[in-house]
Design a protein around this motif. Structure first.
Motif, PDB file in Angstrom:
ATOM      1  N   GLN A  52       0.835  -1.189   0.000  1.00 11.25           N
ATOM      2  CA  GLN A  52       0.000   0.000   0.000  1.00 11.25           C
ATOM      3  C   GLN A  52       0.878   1.251   0.000  1.00 11.25           C
ATOM      4  OE1 GLN A  52      -2.380  -0.461   3.587  1.00 11.25           O
ATOM      5  NE2 GLN A  52      -1.075   1.009   4.660  1.00 11.25           N
ATOM      6  N   PHE A  53       0.582   2.140  -0.936  1.00 11.59           N
ATOM      7  CA  PHE A  53       1.292   3.418  -1.004  1.00 11.59           C
ATOM      8  C   PHE A  53       0.520   4.353  -1.930  1.00 11.59           C
ATOM      9  CE2 PHE A  53       3.009   0.822  -4.405  1.00 11.59           C
ATOM     10  CZ  PHE A  53       3.113   1.684  -5.485  1.00 11.59           C
ATOM     11  N   ILE A  54       0.901   5.625  -1.910  1.00  9.47           N
ATOM     12  CA  ILE A  54       0.230   6.651  -2.717  1.00  9.47           C
ATOM     13  C   ILE A  54       1.270   7.379  -3.553  1.00  9.47           C
ATOM     14  CG2 ILE A  54      -1.155   8.770  -2.684  1.00  9.47           C
ATOM     15  CD1 ILE A  54      -2.340   7.863  -0.037  1.00  9.47           C
ATOM     16  N   MET A  55       0.951   7.616  -4.815  1.00 13.85           N
ATOM     17  CA  MET A  55       1.773   8.442  -5.705  1.00 13.85           C
ATOM     18  C   MET A  55       0.985   9.713  -6.005  1.00 13.85           C
ATOM     19  SD  MET A  55       2.722   5.342  -8.339  1.00 13.85           S
ATOM     20  CE  MET A  55       3.497   6.401  -9.557  1.00 13.85           C
ATOM     21  N   ARG A  56       1.640  10.868  -5.862  1.00 13.00           N
ATOM     22  CA  ARG A  56       0.987  12.131  -6.174  1.00 13.00           C
ATOM     23  C   ARG A  56       1.846  12.906  -7.167  1.00 13.00           C
ATOM     24  NH1 ARG A  56       0.504  11.736  -0.524  1.00 13.00           N
ATOM     25  NH2 ARG A  56      -1.665  11.402   0.179  1.00 13.00           N
ATOM     26  N   ILE A  67      -2.178  18.080 -15.267  1.00 13.57           N
ATOM     27  CA  ILE A  67      -3.409  17.515 -14.726  1.00 13.57           C
ATOM     28  C   ILE A  67      -3.078  16.906 -13.362  1.00 13.57           C
ATOM     29  CG2 ILE A  67      -5.284  15.881 -15.098  1.00 13.57           C
ATOM     30  CD1 ILE A  67      -4.505  15.877 -18.093  1.00 13.57           C
ATOM     31  N   PRO A  68      -3.621  17.427 -12.262  1.00 11.30           N
ATOM     32  CA  PRO A  68      -3.329  16.848 -10.944  1.00 11.30           C
ATOM     33  C   PRO A  68      -3.701  15.366 -10.902  1.00 11.30           C
ATOM     34  CG  PRO A  68      -4.416  18.974 -10.726  1.00 11.30           C
ATOM     35  CD  PRO A  68      -4.502  18.594 -12.176  1.00 11.30           C
ATOM     36  N   LEU A  69      -2.829  14.548 -10.310  1.00 10.67           N
ATOM     37  CA  LEU A  69      -2.986  13.101 -10.360  1.00 10.67           C
ATOM     38  C   LEU A  69      -2.635  12.493  -9.003  1.00 10.67           C
ATOM     39  CD1 LEU A  69      -3.088  10.353 -12.097  1.00 10.67           C
ATOM     40  CD2 LEU A  69      -0.619  10.665 -12.305  1.00 10.67           C
ATOM     41  N   THR A  70      -3.477  11.553  -8.546  1.00 11.84           N
ATOM     42  CA  THR A  70      -3.185  10.756  -7.356  1.00 11.84           C
ATOM     43  C   THR A  70      -3.486   9.305  -7.671  1.00 11.84           C
ATOM     44  OG1 THR A  70      -3.791  12.587  -5.883  1.00 11.84           O
ATOM     45  CG2 THR A  70      -3.716  10.383  -4.922  1.00 11.84           C
ATOM     46  N   ILE A  71      -2.525   8.411  -7.411  1.00 10.98           N
ATOM     47  CA  ILE A  71      -2.735   6.975  -7.601  1.00 10.98           C
ATOM     48  C   ILE A  71      -2.502   6.289  -6.254  1.00 10.98           C
ATOM     49  CG2 ILE A  71      -2.054   4.905  -8.848  1.00 10.98           C
ATOM     50  CD1 ILE A  71      -0.988   6.654 -11.067  1.00 10.98           C
ATOM     51  N   THR A  72      -3.503   5.558  -5.802  1.00 17.04           N
ATOM     52  CA  THR A  72      -3.445   4.864  -4.524  1.00 17.04           C
ATOM     53  C   THR A  72      -3.443   3.357  -4.773  1.00 17.04           C
ATOM     54  OG1 THR A  72      -4.708   6.659  -3.501  1.00 17.04           O
ATOM     55  CG2 THR A  72      -4.553   4.589  -2.283  1.00 17.04           C
ATOM     56  N   TYR A  73      -2.441   2.657  -4.227  1.00 16.33           N
ATOM     57  CA  TYR A  73      -2.354   1.200  -4.332  1.00 16.33           C
ATOM     58  C   TYR A  73      -2.645   0.582  -2.963  1.00 16.33           C
ATOM     59  CZ  TYR A  73      -0.124   1.709  -8.895  1.00 16.33           C
ATOM     60  OH  TYR A  73       0.139   2.009 -10.207  1.00 16.33           O
ATOM     61  N   TRP A  74      -3.434  -0.466  -2.966  1.00 22.38           N
ATOM     62  CA  TRP A  74      -3.731  -1.192  -1.730  1.00 22.38           C
ATOM     63  C   TRP A  74      -3.896  -2.654  -2.083  1.00 22.38           C
ATOM     64  CZ3 TRP A  74      -8.423  -3.562   0.052  1.00 22.38           C
ATOM     65  CH2 TRP A  74      -8.402  -3.953   1.408  1.00 22.38           C
ATOM     66  N   LYS A  75      -2.874  -3.445  -1.714  1.00 23.67           N
ATOM     67  CA  LYS A  75      -2.853  -4.862  -2.062  1.00 23.67           C
ATOM     68  C   LYS A  75      -2.982  -4.990  -3.584  1.00 23.67           C
ATOM     69  CE  LYS A  75      -4.396  -6.266   2.508  1.00 23.67           C
ATOM     70  NZ  LYS A  75      -5.365  -7.004   3.345  1.00 23.67           N
ATOM     71  N   SER A  76      -4.004  -5.670  -4.069  1.00 23.86           N
ATOM     72  CA  SER A  76      -4.137  -5.836  -5.526  1.00 23.86           C
ATOM     73  C   SER A  76      -5.093  -4.802  -6.124  1.00 23.86           C
ATOM     74  CB  SER A  76      -4.643  -7.246  -5.849  1.00 23.86           C
ATOM     75  OG  SER A  76      -5.898  -7.469  -5.233  1.00 23.86           O
ATOM     76  N   HIS A  77      -5.391  -3.744  -5.367  1.00 24.85           N
ATOM     77  CA  HIS A  77      -6.335  -2.731  -5.817  1.00 24.85           C
ATOM     78  C   HIS A  77      -5.583  -1.450  -6.179  1.00 24.85           C
ATOM     79  CE1 HIS A  77      -8.637  -5.584  -3.501  1.00 24.85           C
ATOM     80  NE2 HIS A  77      -9.782  -5.034  -3.856  1.00 24.85           N
ATOM     81  N   ALA A  78      -6.179  -0.670  -7.065  1.00 21.58           N
ATOM     82  CA  ALA A  78      -5.601   0.626  -7.442  1.00 21.58           C
ATOM     83  C   ALA A  78      -6.723   1.628  -7.665  1.00 21.58           C
ATOM     84  CB  ALA A  78      -4.747   0.500  -8.700  1.00 21.58           C
ATOM     85  N   ARG A  79      -6.441   2.872  -7.295  1.00 21.66           N
ATOM     86  CA  ARG A  79      -7.413   3.953  -7.513  1.00 21.66           C
ATOM     87  C   ARG A  79      -6.657   5.156  -8.069  1.00 21.66           C
ATOM     88  NH1 ARG A  79     -12.444   5.723  -5.004  1.00 21.66           N
ATOM     89  NH2 ARG A  79     -12.624   8.005  -5.028  1.00 21.66           N
ATOM     90  N   SER A 235      -2.020   5.421   6.135  1.00 20.45           N
ATOM     91  CA  SER A 235      -3.005   4.357   6.294  1.00 20.45           C
ATOM     92  C   SER A 235      -4.085   4.540   5.242  1.00 20.45           C
ATOM     93  CB  SER A 235      -3.623   4.423   7.699  1.00 20.45           C
ATOM     94  OG  SER A 235      -4.628   3.454   7.833  1.00 20.45           O
ATOM     95  N   ILE A 236      -4.376   3.507   4.496  1.00 17.04           N
ATOM     96  CA  ILE A 236      -5.298   3.615   3.365  1.00 17.04           C
ATOM     97  C   ILE A 236      -6.617   2.949   3.704  1.00 17.04           C
ATOM     98  CG2 ILE A 236      -5.677   2.912   0.967  1.00 17.04           C
ATOM     99  CD1 ILE A 236      -2.662   3.246   0.540  1.00 17.04           C
ATOM    100  N   ASP A 237      -7.692   3.645   3.445  1.00 10.44           N
ATOM    101  CA  ASP A 237      -9.042   3.157   3.733  1.00 10.44           C
ATOM    102  C   ASP A 237      -9.489   2.208   2.626  1.00 10.44           C
ATOM    103  OD1 ASP A 237     -11.655   2.735   4.401  1.00 10.44           O
ATOM    104  OD2 ASP A 237     -12.236   4.853   4.424  1.00 10.44           O
ATOM    105  N   ALA A 238      -9.796   0.979   2.975  1.00  8.15           N
ATOM    106  CA  ALA A 238     -10.224  -0.014   1.987  1.00  8.15           C
ATOM    107  C   ALA A 238     -11.506   0.406   1.278  1.00  8.15           C
ATOM    108  CB  ALA A 238     -10.421  -1.369   2.672  1.00  8.15           C
ATOM    109  N   ALA A 239     -12.285   1.299   1.911  1.00  8.01           N
ATOM    110  CA  ALA A 239     -13.548   1.728   1.305  1.00  8.01           C
ATOM    111  C   ALA A 239     -13.327   2.491  -0.001  1.00  8.01           C
ATOM    112  CB  ALA A 239     -14.326   2.598   2.284  1.00  8.01           C
TER     113      ALA A 239
END
Length: 619
Positions: A52-56, A67-79, A235-239
């Motif tokens: 889990q980590f965040i790229m900004r 273009i402002p960008l945020t990528i959030t990784y959590w286990k096998s998920h990405a946002r 800490s990343i919220d699974a929601a």
């Protein structure tokens, strides 16, 4: 920025021809690379310490930058979240599905996750692990060269591929891997004009992390991410990765739509699709018949009514189209209003009801300001109001939405030329041409802008390109003749005028223009005959009398020139013509009347008239 040429890619990257290979073998380069990275971790989402980590940072796609960008990784998920023109785009993915909320598309899209494979064919979880590619997949290092990437001197390692289950790549292809010469860090890979680069490495928690990602291909253009922050502590919220109620409802509708695609189409759907196909083939009457049959089954199908309205519009039945659009509006839900308002605006535009068209386009844009077609239609409408700032505004919006549409640059160029922004207009014409605009009128408009920039040779080439594409347009030949005249190529100008008059002997302005060309060639008899012909054909054109007066003055006939200047002034008040008539009167020693003309010219703001009044009419 689609359809980039290889040359454009090379210019972007700054690639130069390879220099002589440095004294380094493939084996030594690979060993140095392994040594350089062995003390670091590299980004791996399967590593538990990096689950889990965040790229900004920011993203640039084509000409749209920052273009402002945020990528959030959590286990096998990405946002991924991006903000553009005040709107937010969100894409979420997990092991099985990804969904995207696109404010420009007004809804959600869904895709099954079948494994991440990039444009180069690499499995993104193993992508560029050189040790695995060589030791497990059996890729064969070929040679090392020195290359320059955007001013950065690098080693280029060329490797022959071998198919394996590690990546979706065939055997016997040649891939190039790039390494910094100082650090031996790998900064990218390319094959078949597709590039993936990771630049400007930082070390965070002993993890080797690039801060610039570049993806470049002829098909998709250039995509760049600049990462300003990696955050492994948050800490990343699974929601964040769960479907909201809105997403679940959209997904349910998506599944239902997918299911309906596999079902047998209804009779009305068959007729509708046949009508749409005929509409695309410009067989408007046949399309209307299909839509009529569909409406016999369900007279209240607003989708069919809208398409029948378009078919009627394009077939010339504008009032019938408006009736269909209006009925469709009564039956449609609010999500379909923007399209219907746009189509109503288009129909009113065809009728010449430009105020009505503007009101409807404004309603469409109020509901969906990011629709490229609505902005293009409003931009085109602004020409009817001579609102060239408005033309610039709406076509600039269209370009911000999609920078790959050539006609947006073309129409913006016309508007900017009308505003006197000739350099900007020319840049837009060039961009439109690069994007495939090749109409005769495009080349002619570009020629006019080049003429305004006093780039006469290029203007002539552009007009000739227009003539090659449409040899029936008299204006193009006339423009070419004018360019010849400004270049003092009067014989060539006369040839163009002759050609025009052979095609149409009623063109009085061509006789007048040829008269001036003959005058410059000192063919006074021919010049006089042409201007006499022009005046006989159009006796209400004041400027023709001016031309004849000039010719008479040249011949010393000042009395005749005064008569023509008087005829001109009876048709149109012109300060310069008062001044010219005053000079003619001086030449016949009629100083009193000359001073009256100089005074009138001065009153109308003519500086030459003021000077002549001072010189010839002292009290």
């Amino acid at each position: 920025m689609k359809n980039l040429s290889l040359l454009a890619l090379m210019l972007f990257l700054g690639l130069t021809q390879p220099a002589l290979a440095q004294e380094i073998s493939t084996k030594k380069l690979i060993n140095n690379h392994f040594k350089a990275i062995e003390k670091y971790k590299t980004l791996d989402i399967e590593d538990e310490s990096m689950e889990q980590f965040i790229m900004r940072g920011t993203m640039a796609v084509g000409e749209i930058k920052n273009i402002p960008l945020t990528i959030t990784y959590w286990k096998s998920h990405a946002r991924m979240e991006m903000e553009f023109m005040g709107a937010k785009m969100i894409q979420v993915s997990n092991d099985s599905i990804s969904w995207t909320k696109d404010p420009f598309a007004k809804g959600y899209t869904f895709e099954k996750e079948d494994g991440d494979v990039d444009a180069l064919g690499f499995d993104e979880t193993k992508a560029y692990d050189l040790k695995e590619l060589i030791e497990l997949a059996g890729w064969e290092p070929l040679e090392v060269k020195e290359t320059v990437l955007d001013s950065l001197e690098v080693y280029e390692l060329m490797i022959k591929t071998k198919a394996s289950d590690l990546n979706d790549i065939e055997s016997d292809l040649t891939y190039s891997f790039y390494f910094e010469k100082d650090t031996y860090f790998m900064i990218g890979v390319s094959h078949d004009d597709v590039y993936s680069l990771s630049l400007n490495y930082d070390v965070i928690d002993n993890i080797l992390l690039p801060t610039v990602y570049l993806s470049i291909s002829e098909e998709d253009g250039v995509m760049r991410m600049d990462i300003s922050e990696y955050d492994f502590e948050t800490s990343i919220d699974a929601a964040l990765f769960e479907m909201t109620q809105e997403v679940r409802e959209a997904y349910s509708a998506h599944l239902q739509a997918e299911k309906s695609k596999t079902s047998e189409p209804s009779p009305i759907q068959v007729l509708f699709e046949e009508g749409v196909s005929l509409l695309g083939e410009k067989k408007y009457d046949d399309a209307i018949k299909k839509f009529n049959k569909a409406l016999e089954i369900n007279a209240n199908d607003n989708i069919v009514l809208n398409r029948r309205g378009l078919a009627k519009l394009y077939s010339g039945d504008t009032y019938g189209a408006i009736a269909d659009f209006g009925r469709a509006m009564e039956l449609a839900d609010s999500t379909e209003y923007p399209t219907l308002y746009n189509n109503l605006g288009l129909a009113k535009y065809y009728l010449g009801d430009y105020k009505g068209a503007r009101a409807d386009y404004e309603k469409a844009l109020a509901a969906d300001s990011f629709n490229i077609n609505y902005n293009q239609n409003m931009g085109l409408l602004m020409f009817r109001f001579d609102d060239y700032e408005g033309v610039d505004k709406y076509y600039s919006r269209a370009i911000a939405i999609d920078s790959t549409v050539g006609k947006s640059y073309y129409h913006r160029a016309i508007g900017r030329a009308e505003l006197g922004k000739y350099e900007e207009a020319y840049a837009d014409y060039v961009k439109a041409g690069e994007l495939g605009v090749d109409l005769a009128e495009y080349h002619n408009y570009k020629a006019v802008t080049l003429y305004r920039l006093e780039r006469y040779s290029e203007a002539g080439e552009a007009v000739q390109a227009a003539i090659e594409r449409d040899s029936t347009n008299n204006q193009y030949y006339y423009n070419l003749a004018e360019i010849y005249e400004v270049n003092e190529e009067y014989n060539k100008a006369v040839e163009q005028y002759n050609h025009l008059l052979r095609r149409d002997s009623t063109l009085h302005r061509v006789y007048a223009a040829r008269a001036l060309a003959y005058w410059e060639l000192s063919l006074m008899k021919a010049a006089r005959a042409d201007i006499d012909k022009a005046i006989s054909m159009s006796p209400e054109s004041a400027v023709y009398y001016d031309y004849r007066a000039y010719i008479k003055e040249e011949a010393g006939d000042y009395t005749g020139a005064i008569e023509d200047y008087t005829s001109s002034l009876n048709l149109e008040q012109d300060a310069n013509i008062y001044y010219r008539r005053g000079l003619a009167k001086i030449n016949i020693s009629n100083k009193f009347d000359a001073c009256t003309d100089f005074k009138k010219a001065a009153e109308l703001g003519n500086e030459d008239g003021k000077q002549a009044l001072s010189e010839h009419c002292k009290l």
